[in-house]
Design an enzyme around this catalytic site. Structure first.
Site, PDB file in Angstrom:
ATOM      1  CE  LYS A 188      -3.616  -0.332   2.292  1.00  0.00           C
ATOM      2  NZ  LYS A 188      -4.701  -0.483   3.244  1.00  0.00           N
ATOM      3  NE  ARG A 208      -6.845   4.003   4.453  1.00  0.00           N
ATOM      4  CZ  ARG A 208      -8.232   3.447   4.069  1.00  0.00           C
ATOM      5  NH1 ARG A 208      -8.394   2.135   3.815  1.00  0.00           N
ATOM      6  NH2 ARG A 208      -9.067   4.171   3.804  1.00  0.00           N
ATOM      7  N   GLY A 263      -8.264  -7.028   4.384  1.00  0.00           N
ATOM      8  CA  GLY A 263      -9.136  -7.290   5.540  1.00  0.00           C
ATOM      9  C   GLY A 263      -8.548  -7.995   6.847  1.00  0.00           C
ATOM     10  CG  MET A 301      -2.752  -7.095   9.326  1.00  0.00           C
ATOM     11  SD  MET A 301      -0.981  -6.815   9.024  1.00  0.00           S
ATOM     12  CE  MET A 301      -1.007  -6.482   7.019  1.00  0.00           C
ATOM     13  NE  ARG A 311      -6.123  -4.773  -2.472  1.00  0.00           N
ATOM     14  CZ  ARG A 311      -6.409  -4.731  -1.297  1.00  0.00           C
ATOM     15  NH1 ARG A 311      -5.737  -4.662  -0.239  1.00  0.00           N
ATOM     16  NH2 ARG A 311      -7.753  -4.942  -1.043  1.00  0.00           N
ATOM     17  CG  HIS A 359     -13.665  -9.632   4.750  1.00  0.00           C
ATOM     18  ND1 HIS A 359     -14.169 -10.994   5.017  1.00  0.00           N
ATOM     19  CD2 HIS A 359     -12.168  -9.863   4.799  1.00  0.00           C
ATOM     20  CE1 HIS A 359     -13.333 -11.660   5.721  1.00  0.00           C
ATOM     21  NE2 HIS A 359     -12.128 -10.913   5.589  1.00  0.00           N
ATOM     22  CB  SER A 413      10.761 -42.986  -9.221  1.00  0.00           C
ATOM     23  OG  SER A 413       9.612 -42.165  -8.853  1.00  0.00           O
ATOM     24  N   GLY A 449      10.373 -41.817  -3.810  1.00  0.00           N
ATOM     25  CA  GLY A 449       8.983 -41.684  -3.130  1.00  0.00           C
ATOM     26  C   GLY A 449       9.189 -40.651  -1.795  1.00  0.00           C
ATOM     27  CG  ASN A 464       3.924 -39.568  -0.339  1.00  0.00           C
ATOM     28  OD1 ASN A 464       3.926 -38.345  -0.469  1.00  0.00           O
ATOM     29  ND2 ASN A 464       3.059 -39.986  -0.886  1.00  0.00           N
ATOM     30  CB  CYS A 519       6.558 -41.141  -7.830  1.00  0.00           C
ATOM     31  SG  CYS A 519       6.958 -42.352  -6.779  1.00  0.00           S
ATOM     32  CE1 TYR A 543       8.906 -39.581 -12.849  1.00  0.00           C
ATOM     33  CE2 TYR A 543      10.922 -40.044 -14.117  1.00  0.00           C
ATOM     34  CZ  TYR A 543       9.716 -40.379 -13.222  1.00  0.00           C
ATOM     35  OH  TYR A 543       9.887 -41.669 -12.778  1.00  0.00           O
TER      36      TYR A 543
END
Length: 896
Positions: free
Chosen positions: A43, A113, A122, A124, A357, A473, A781, A783, A785, A848, A868
């Site tokens: 701002k 502000r 909205g 703050m 903005r 808002h 590959s 993994g 997780n 993956c 990839y």
């Protein structure tokens, strides 16, 4: 030691004295500019920039984000020198405006502000009309000759200051205001007279004394100091913290504070206020869009207190001012080269711009605007790619209502945020979050939303508001989240106590199903059927540019032909993870799997596996046909065998009956397979080491399927992936078993097909010895997780109970199962890539885990040189754009 400490303290104080905390803007000159967002906030930087390019901006000054950081570091105390700089800049502001702060006869009023480097609409706090007191009100009456305006300004100031600074509940003020309106028999605030507003002020003073034990402050600089502190404090209020977390905003110092001369939209019928967008933020159409109110202040529009008029109406109400606003629209969009969100006020016929903005927009609008800006030759293709957040593409990839089905409309409001949503009605944010946590789909219904509702808005599938407009808002936040929202549905009468709403004779209670169409602004009874979206036009063009820019390929995680077709439609360039175990749970297959598990010898297991072979082969044929011409990575059986057995007595009895064995035998096998920590137990390649016949059956199914579809003219590129390898010898044994089966199939079929055998790197040890594993593995590959849970020592299934606290307290910026922990897990990934390619320079490497669809993780994969990423079908476009943005950033960095 003490001397050193004092010396350091003096040095720090001297540095603070010398620091520049405040930047001025006014009279067509500014000390800042648009490039200073990190220091002045978005701002403040844009106010300075607009001032410099000749936009009519009320003068003011900005306290920097660095000052906010110092405020917190100093125990919420101002750094030395700040007060002096504020007073000096206030003197400049007084000179620029020809008025004096706190003066009775010629008062200067200001707004205070917030404004962070990243837009947080909205979240703050703001205080308007600061500098008023009973004495100054009298001077303002004389100066403006408008007694009603002066008292209206003061009651607004008291309410905002009382709420934001003195922490008096907003509803306490609203109760008094509504009571006065009721007694006067009026509906709108604007219908109250000066005498009525004076009574409201008296009541507000009593409310403040009752709740705080203090009188409302009358000294202007005391008001200013407390308001600045309140804005600084709002940087870490719950809604701001939650907003930053939800929008992945990290690493900012704090908020700037903008002190600006007040201009007034509530001085009568020649004054007003509004919000406008240089293009439609919902659709992206290049058409001036917005709303305004006559005789109102800015919060009336943003908070949704009154339902505003469309901007087009201004051309009739105030044609000359509308023409000026159109000129400002053109100038600002040309200057910033992006769609702008502009706040304006008209004071007695004169236009002022209070903010600009880059506007929040829906995913559809973001794509259209980016593509059209290239057509208009305002930005390059690379710039257009960077204008769209990959995460928001998710909004384009989900269903809408089936247009052919019958529907019963309850009410029509304003189309505040497009999309379709069906859910059960709840009436507050807390319930929205609680019901969603239980697996319910909910629609949040409110008279109007406030920033405190942010958590419930995020949890809900859609939002319905009785009040508010397209720039309220709720509308702005919903569009940013990709949530369907219907606003300004004035016929909706909500009773929070009874948890119901009425529209005429129709009553909808908590828990009832409703459906929202945010594109039309309509609300329907019950659950409506949805249809999948069609992606074309601007989206297709943006994706084409992304594909031309990126280096990373994007594959999908798919286990069925249907998933494969969806992913290919979204641009997948192969399958990076086909989980074969998911196929085992379909139909009667589970019976054959359980038969295999219960078998006491090799012959019995092979007999059961022979039943599974044609089923697996058929699955692979369907997937190969769907992915004609693209590679397919098939992961062999990964989960522990106990996952295929029932654990409830009733289901165990059923299994025993179907297989013709005793219940005791089933129970004994379940008990024998029980593991205290199955994720680290007998699973993945360890199963194939113990039971090589399983991997051999899967290898035969893959290659027989490949040969069969090749005869039909399908181009097939199978990649066999061995999971959970941690030792070189594990891989070597299993690869040899696979090769023997494959060669046998080739002899039987009389043909050969190129194929690869590789592994998942999901155990830390595998990343460390990747150079040795790469001697046999033709591809890796990651993994991520499992690699994440094994590296962090977190159970993926149990970590949810504490990971939220870890993110809230800044231990992790994001949940490491959603966005890759680049410092820890990422180090192992990078090590694995480097070590693997030391042995095999042409090693194909991908990822993956679920991280393959996370934009930050995709960029990391680009940086470490992967070939990839692979992700779920609906996240393929997200990964494509994220990969393109990673390439664009790399190109820009090289130019520097």
């Amino acid at each position: 030691m003490k001397t050193a400490s004092k010396s350091k303290s003096k040095k720090s104080a001297a540095q603070s004295k010398a620091a520049k905390f405040v930047y001025f803007f006014g009279n067509a000159k500014a000390e800042g500019n648009a490039k200073m967002k990190e220091l002045l906030g978005g701002k403040g930087a844009n106010l300075a920039e607009m001032t410099s390019i000749g936009i009519p901006v009320p003068a003011g000054f900005t306290i920097t984000t660095e000052t906010c950081d110092l405020f917190y570091r100093n125990g919420k105390k101002w750094p030395q020198g700040l007060e002096e700089q504020i007073r000096a800049n206030m003197a400049k502001l007084e000179k620029a405006m020809g008025a004096k702060f706190g003066d009775r006869d010629n008062p200067l009023l200001v707004s205070v502000r917030s404004g962070a480097a990243a837009s947080m609409p909205g979240m703050m706090d703001t205080v308007l009309n600061l500098g008023l007191s009973p004495e100054v009100v009298q001077g303002l009456i004389i100066k403006t000759e408008n007694e009603r305006f002066a008292w209206d300004a003061y009651r607004r100031f008291m309410q905002m200051f009382g709420d934001v600074v003195m922490e008096v509940d907003h509803d306490a003020f609203e109760h008094e205001l509504e009571d006065v309106k009721r007694k006067r028999g009026v509906e709108n605030d604007t219908d109250l007279t000066a005498a009525d507003l004076k009574e409201v002020v008296t009541r507000y003073q009593a409310v403040i004394r009752k709740h705080t034990g203090e009188d409302f402050p009358t000294d202007a600089y005391e008001q200013l100091r407390k308001s600045i502190n309140a804005v600084f404090n709002s940087w870490n209020n719950p809604r701001a913290l939650r907003y930053r977390q939800l929008n992945e905003i990290f690493g900012l110092l704090g908020t700037a504070v903008n002190i600006q001369a007040m201009v007034f939209g509530n001085m009568g019928d020649t004054s007003g206020t509004g919000v406008c967008f240089t293009r439609n933020p919902s659709t992206g159409e290049n058409k001036f869009y917005g709303e305004f109110l006559v005789n109102a202040q800015g919060e009336d529009v943003v908070a949704g207190i009154r339902t505003p008029m469309p901007l087009d109406q201004m051309s009739k109400t105030w044609p000359a001012i509308y023409k000026q606003l159109v000129a400002v629209r053109t100038k600002l969009e040309n200057h910033y080269r992006d769609m702008q969100d502009i706040e304006f006020t008209i004071q007695e016929g004169k236009l002022y711009i209070l903010q600009t903005r880059n506007g929040k927009r829906t995913a559809a609008a973001a794509v259209r605007i980016a593509v059209e800006l290239v057509k208009e030759k305002r930005v390059s293709q690379d710039e257009a790619l960077m204008r769209v957040d990959p995460r928001v593409l998710d909004q384009l990839l989900h269903p809408t209502f089936n247009p052919k089905q019958a529907r019963t409309k309850i009410v029509k409001g304003l189309p505040a945020s497009p999309g379709a949503a069906t859910g059960r009605v709840v009436f507050n944010a807390e319930d929205a979050e609680a019901w969603t946590a239980k697996g319910e789909k909910v629609i949040l219904v409110r008279i109007e939303t406030s920033p405190e509702d942010i958590g419930g808005m995020f949890a809900a599938k859609g939002i319905l508001m009785a009040r508010g407009g397209m720039t309220s808002h709720a509308a702005v936040v919903a569009r940013g989240m990709g949530k369907c929202c219907v606003a300004g549905a004035g016929e909706v009468v909500i009773n929070y106590a009874r948890k119901e709403f009425r529209v005429g004779s129709t009553v909808v209670k908590e828990g009832d199903w409703v459906s929202l169409d945010g594109s039309l602004g309509e609300v329907y009874q019950g659950k409506l059927e949805t249809v999948d979206p069609e992606l074309s036009g601007e989206f297709a063009k943006l994706m084409k540019w992304a594909d031309g820019a990126r280096k990373l390929k994007v594959r999908t995680n798919a286990d069925t032909p249907a998933d494969s077709k969806v992913a290919r439609k979204f641009g997948a360039e192969g399958i990076g993870l086909c989980r074969t175990e998911h196929m085992f749970f379909e139909g009667d297959r589970i019976i054959a799997v359980r038969e295999m598990i219960l078998s006491d010898d090799l012959a019995g297991r092979e007999k059961a596996l022979a039943k599974l072979l044609p089923m697996q082969r058929g699955d692979f044929e369907g997937i190969f046909e769907a992915m004609n011409g693209l590679p397919v990575t098939i992961r062999f059986l990964d989960p522990p065998l106990h996952e295929f057995l029932p654990h409830e007595d009733e289901n165990q009895k059923e299994m025993a009956a179907v297989l013709g064995v005793s219940l005791e035998k089933v129970r004994q096998k379940v008990e024998a397979l029980h593991e205290f920590n199955p994720m680290l137990g007998h699973r993945g390649c360890r199963l194939a080491i113990s039971y090589p016949e399983i991997a051999k059956m899967q290898a035969r199914a893959v290659m027989e399927a490949a040969c069969n579809v090749k005869k039909k003219g399908v181009k097939v590129f199978p990649e066999i992936m061995i999971p959970l390898v941690g030792m070189k010898k594990e891989f070597e044994i299993l690869k040899q078993d696979i090769i023997e089966v494959v060669e046998q199939v080739f002899r039987e079929k009389g043909q050969k097909i190129p194929y690869m055998v590789g592994t998942m790197i999901e155990i830390p040890r595998a990343a460390i010895i990747a150079d040795k594993i790469a001697e046999g593995a033709e591809f890796f590959s990651f993994g991520t997780n499992d690699l994440t849970q094994m590296t962090l020592g977190f159970s993926r299934d149990d970590a949810g109970s504490f990971l939220g606290a870890y993110v809230e307290k800044g231990i992790f910026e994001k949940d490491p199962f959603q966005s890759l922990d680049q410092e820890g897990v990422g180090y192992l990934v990078q090590l694995g890539v480097q070590n693997g390619r030391k042995t095999r320079p042409d090693l194909k490497v991908g990822i993956c885990g679920e991280h393959g669809g996370d934009p930050a993780s995709v960029e990391f994969c680009h940086r470490v040189g992967m070939n990839y990423v692979s992700c779920s079908p609906f996240r393929v476009p997200i990964a494509r754009l994220a990969a393109a943005q990673a390439s664009v950033r790399e190109k820009k960095a090289k130019k520097k």
